[in-house]
Write a protein that holds these residues in place. Structure first.
Motif, PDB file in Angstrom:
ATOM      1  N   VAL A   1      -1.705   2.195   9.273  1.00 51.07           N
ATOM      2  CA  VAL A   1      -1.586   2.890   7.979  1.00 51.07           C
ATOM      3  C   VAL A   1      -2.541   2.240   6.986  1.00 51.07           C
ATOM      4  CG1 VAL A   1      -0.063   3.454   6.070  1.00 51.07           C
ATOM      5  CG2 VAL A   1       0.808   3.529   8.404  1.00 51.07           C
ATOM      6  N   GLN A   2      -3.389   3.030   6.370  1.00 48.40           N
ATOM      7  CA  GLN A   2      -4.292   2.537   5.328  1.00 48.40           C
ATOM      8  C   GLN A   2      -3.913   3.174   4.003  1.00 48.40           C
ATOM      9  OE1 GLN A   2      -8.168   3.526   6.999  1.00 48.40           O
ATOM     10  NE2 GLN A   2      -8.407   1.395   7.649  1.00 48.40           N
ATOM     11  N   THR A  23      -2.754   7.812   1.502  1.00 51.16           N
ATOM     12  CA  THR A  23      -2.601   7.078   2.750  1.00 51.16           C
ATOM     13  C   THR A  23      -3.086   7.883   3.946  1.00 51.16           C
ATOM     14  OG1 THR A  23      -0.413   7.931   3.244  1.00 51.16           O
ATOM     15  CG2 THR A  23      -0.525   6.020   1.807  1.00 51.16           C
ATOM     16  N   SER A  24      -3.351   7.167   4.990  1.00 52.05           N
ATOM     17  CA  SER A  24      -3.645   7.794   6.266  1.00 52.05           C
ATOM     18  C   SER A  24      -2.554   7.375   7.230  1.00 52.05           C
ATOM     19  CB  SER A  24      -5.007   7.332   6.786  1.00 52.05           C
ATOM     20  OG  SER A  24      -4.986   5.933   7.037  1.00 52.05           O
ATOM     21  N   GLY A  25      -2.381   8.095   8.277  1.00 53.45           N
ATOM     22  CA  GLY A  25      -1.352   7.733   9.235  1.00 53.45           C
ATOM     23  C   GLY A  25      -0.214   8.737   9.232  1.00 53.45           C
ATOM     24  N   THR A  27       2.767   8.443  10.243  1.00 57.96           N
ATOM     25  CA  THR A  27       4.118   7.930  10.034  1.00 57.96           C
ATOM     26  C   THR A  27       4.387   7.552   8.584  1.00 57.96           C
ATOM     27  OG1 THR A  27       3.363   5.710  10.643  1.00 57.96           O
ATOM     28  CG2 THR A  27       4.308   7.082  12.382  1.00 57.96           C
ATOM     29  N   PHE A  28       3.424   7.751   7.688  1.00 56.30           N
ATOM     30  CA  PHE A  28       3.610   7.333   6.304  1.00 56.30           C
ATOM     31  C   PHE A  28       4.861   7.941   5.697  1.00 56.30           C
ATOM     32  CE2 PHE A  28       2.922   6.160   2.064  1.00 56.30           C
ATOM     33  CZ  PHE A  28       3.118   7.272   1.265  1.00 56.30           C
ATOM     34  N   TYR A  31       8.007   5.879   5.673  1.00 46.78           N
ATOM     35  CA  TYR A  31       8.019   4.550   5.072  1.00 46.78           C
ATOM     36  C   TYR A  31       8.405   4.595   3.610  1.00 46.78           C
ATOM     37  CZ  TYR A  31       5.118   3.143   9.097  1.00 46.78           C
ATOM     38  OH  TYR A  31       4.638   2.897  10.346  1.00 46.78           O
ATOM     39  N   THR A  33       7.739   3.279  -0.038  1.00 46.89           N
ATOM     40  CA  THR A  33       6.468   2.897  -0.643  1.00 46.89           C
ATOM     41  C   THR A  33       6.721   2.325  -2.025  1.00 46.89           C
ATOM     42  OG1 THR A  33       5.407   4.690   0.557  1.00 46.89           O
ATOM     43  CG2 THR A  33       4.149   3.682  -1.207  1.00 46.89           C
ATOM     44  N   ASN A  76       0.632  13.056   1.740  1.00 44.76           N
ATOM     45  CA  ASN A  76       0.569  11.617   2.058  1.00 44.76           C
ATOM     46  C   ASN A  76       0.180  10.788   0.834  1.00 44.76           C
ATOM     47  OD1 ASN A  76       1.345  11.907   4.705  1.00 44.76           O
ATOM     48  ND2 ASN A  76      -0.714  11.767   5.550  1.00 44.76           N
ATOM     49  N   ARG A  99       8.062  -0.599   6.522  1.00 44.40           N
ATOM     50  CA  ARG A  99       8.762   0.009   7.656  1.00 44.40           C
ATOM     51  C   ARG A  99      10.242  -0.344   7.663  1.00 44.40           C
ATOM     52  NH1 ARG A  99       5.246  -2.320  12.473  1.00 44.40           N
ATOM     53  NH2 ARG A  99       5.582  -4.155  11.188  1.00 44.40           N
ATOM     54  N   TYR A 113       2.096  -2.877   4.779  1.00 45.03           N
ATOM     55  CA  TYR A 113       0.738  -2.372   4.565  1.00 45.03           C
ATOM     56  C   TYR A 113       0.441  -2.360   3.070  1.00 45.03           C
ATOM     57  CZ  TYR A 113       1.858  -0.629   9.213  1.00 45.03           C
ATOM     58  OH  TYR A 113       2.256  -0.534  10.522  1.00 45.03           O
TER      59      TYR A 113
END
Length: 124
Positions: A1-2, A23-25, A27-28, A31, A33, A76, A99, A113
């Motif tokens: 994740v970025q 974000t990228s990913g 699964t974000f 999560y 945040t 995202n 996570r 992250y």
């Protein structure tokens, strides 16, 4: 994740800014945040956090009633709307994703992250 934080800048006291954390990913959206900040000469501190669903939020006392955290999982992206800004809000703001399950995470070590930070300067 970025994570990529943006939206910082220079604003006068009493003004507003909205920070974004893109974000990228895939699964974000699962999560929690949060936003943290580091003022000049100080340690990084917790600002706000939001659950993966967006239904739960938690704020530091110093920003409660002035800042609002929200998220759009379809994009995202997590946002931090900052109103009634004060000179003491001047800091580099970081977004982070966790996570961890259970209660909303508020401590740095519970976040996995981190983004690179965006500078907010509030002039008096």
């Amino acid at each position: 994740v970025q994570l990529q934080a943006s939206g910082g800048g220079l604003v006068q006291a009493g003004g507003s800014l909205r920070l974004s954390c893109a974000t990228s990913g895939r699964t974000f959206s699962t999560y929690a945040t949060g936003w943290f900040r580091r003022a000049p000469g100080k340690e990084r501190e917790f600002v706000a956090t939001i659950s993966w669903s967006g239904t739960s939020t938690y704020y530091a006392d110093s920003v409660k009633g002035r800042f609002t955290i929200s998220r759009d999982n379809a994009k995202n992206t997590v946002y931090l709307q900052m109103n009634s800004l004060k000179p003491e809000d001047t800091a580099v703001y970081y977004c982070a994703a966790s996570r961890a399950s259970g209660p909303l995470p508020r401590q740095e070590f519970t976040y996995d992250y981190w983004g690179q930070g965006t500078l907010v300067t509030v002039s008096s």
